[in-house]
Design a protein around this motif. Structure first.
Motif, short mmCIF file in Angstrom:
data_model
loop_
_atom_site.label_atom_id
_atom_site.label_comp_id
_atom_site.label_asym_id
_atom_site.label_seq_id
_atom_site.Cartn_x
_atom_site.Cartn_y
_atom_site.Cartn_z
N ALA A 29 0.44 -1.39 -0.25
CA ALA A 29 0.11 0.25 -0.19
C ALA A 29 1.13 1.17 -0.38
CB ALA A 29 -1.10 -0.19 1.32
N MET A 30 1.20 1.90 -1.08
CA MET A 30 2.53 2.98 -1.21
C MET A 30 1.07 4.32 -1.74
SD MET A 30 5.75 2.59 -3.76
CE MET A 30 4.97 2.44 -5.44
N VAL A 31 1.85 5.79 -0.90
CA VAL A 31 0.78 6.32 -1.09
C VAL A 31 1.44 7.77 -2.29
CG1 VAL A 31 0.25 9.08 -0.03
CG2 VAL A 31 0.17 6.91 1.43
N ASN A 32 1.27 7.74 -2.97
CA ASN A 32 1.54 8.44 -4.21
C ASN A 32 0.60 9.84 -4.50
OD1 ASN A 32 3.12 6.90 -5.76
ND2 ASN A 32 1.22 5.72 -5.55
N ASN A 33 1.06 11.06 -5.47
CA ASN A 33 0.60 12.46 -5.84
C ASN A 33 -0.09 12.23 -7.04
OD1 ASN A 33 0.50 13.68 -3.37
ND2 ASN A 33 2.51 14.01 -4.05
N SER A 34 -1.09 12.29 -7.33
CA SER A 34 -1.85 12.66 -9.20
C SER A 34 -1.29 13.48 -9.36
CB SER A 34 -3.57 12.22 -8.91
OG SER A 34 -4.19 13.10 -8.06
N SER A 35 -1.58 13.63 -10.85
CA SER A 35 -1.55 15.19 -11.61
C SER A 35 -2.76 16.06 -11.18
CB SER A 35 -1.87 14.91 -12.92
OG SER A 35 -3.18 13.76 -13.14
N ASN A 36 -3.72 15.85 -10.17
CA ASN A 36 -4.11 16.85 -10.13
C ASN A 36 -4.59 17.40 -8.12
OD1 ASN A 36 -6.27 17.02 -11.81
ND2 ASN A 36 -7.15 15.27 -11.19
N ASN A 37 -2.69 17.03 -8.11
CA ASN A 37 -2.33 17.31 -6.55
C ASN A 37 -2.86 16.08 -5.51
OD1 ASN A 37 -0.12 18.03 -5.54
ND2 ASN A 37 -1.12 19.43 -4.39
N ASN A 38 -3.72 15.53 -5.72
CA ASN A 38 -4.76 14.16 -4.45
C ASN A 38 -4.01 13.57 -4.61
OD1 ASN A 38 -6.77 15.29 -4.88
ND2 ASN A 38 -7.33 15.40 -6.88
N GLN A 39 -4.18 13.02 -3.76
CA GLN A 39 -3.27 11.61 -2.56
C GLN A 39 -4.21 10.41 -3.07
OE1 GLN A 39 -2.11 12.43 1.10
NE2 GLN A 39 -0.34 12.31 0.63
N TYR A 40 -3.46 9.82 -3.66
CA TYR A 40 -3.56 8.21 -3.87
C TYR A 40 -2.45 6.92 -2.94
CZ TYR A 40 -1.00 7.22 -7.59
OH TYR A 40 0.05 7.07 -8.62
N ILE A 41 -3.76 5.87 -2.81
CA ILE A 41 -2.69 4.75 -2.58
C ILE A 41 -2.64 4.01 -3.33
CG2 ILE A 41 -2.24 3.06 -0.89
CD1 ILE A 41 -4.36 4.84 1.30
N SER A 42 -1.85 3.48 -4.21
CA SER A 42 -1.94 2.08 -5.06
C SER A 42 -1.33 0.81 -4.09
CB SER A 42 -0.24 2.45 -5.62
OG SER A 42 -0.63 1.06 -6.67
#
Length: 185
Positions: A29-42
């Motif tokens: 479960a890894m946290v990333n940032n989207s192009s819209n600057n929202n955080q998401y978990i992969s």
């Protein structure tokens, strides 16, 4: 003394070839940032039992959108409840949530997603539930072909026969075809 004995049941990269309902463990479960600057978990899941035991369902993304807090809360809450979080537990950040769910077990429903921008079709999680006492249950629906609906694209035809040579890597006359659809990128 030999180094090891080849065993096709003891390999990395085992996949899941059918949609269905699977008992799984969250293995990443890894946290990333989207192009819209929202955080998401992969999230990557590993199947715990049945035909596809050890197989992985990978790259499932769950986005926390600051523009849609109501649905973001429901998305994250659904997973939290499925992994056994108690009512009243407070989550302070997406990173805290990712750390908390890593290693947890639950049951997921998966189906084939729409083709991505490269025409590839992958399994997509459609539902999260508390871990079931029933075994995982593939539903028989294999990866469709984005072009003609062929459900068997990416599945190797035929089977290899044991190599009679003392060289385990010698050409036995059988080929192994790996479709681009079997590669996750």
């Amino acid at each position: 003394m030999s180094l090891f004995t080849v065993d096709s049941n003891n390999v990395f990269g085992t996949g899941v070839a059918e949609a269905g309902t699977y008992n799984v463990k969250i293995v990443k479960a890894m946290v990333n940032n989207s192009s819209n600057n929202n955080q998401y978990i992969s999230i990557d899941f590993q199947v715990l039992d049945g035909t596809y035991k050890g197989g992985q369902i990978r790259y499932q993304n769950i986005t926390w959108s600051t523009d849609d807090l109501e649905n973001s809360t429901k998305r994250f809450n659904t997973i939290a409840v499925a992994v056994g979080a108690s009512d009243g537990a407070v989550i302070d950040s997406v990173a805290q949530f990712a750390n908390a769910i890593n290693g947890k077990q639950l049951t997921i429903d998966v189906d084939w997603a729409e083709p991505n921008n490269k025409g590839k079709i992958y399994l997509e999680v459609r539902g999260y539930h508390q871990l079931s006492k029933d075994p995982s249950h593939p539903n028989g629906v294999k990866r469709p072909d984005a072009n003609n609906g062929n459900p068997n694209v990416g599945i190797a035809n035929g089977s290899a026969t044991p190599n009679q040579s003392s060289d385990p890597f010698a050409n036995s006359g059988n080929s192994i075809d790996i479709s681009d659809d079997d590669i996750p990128f």
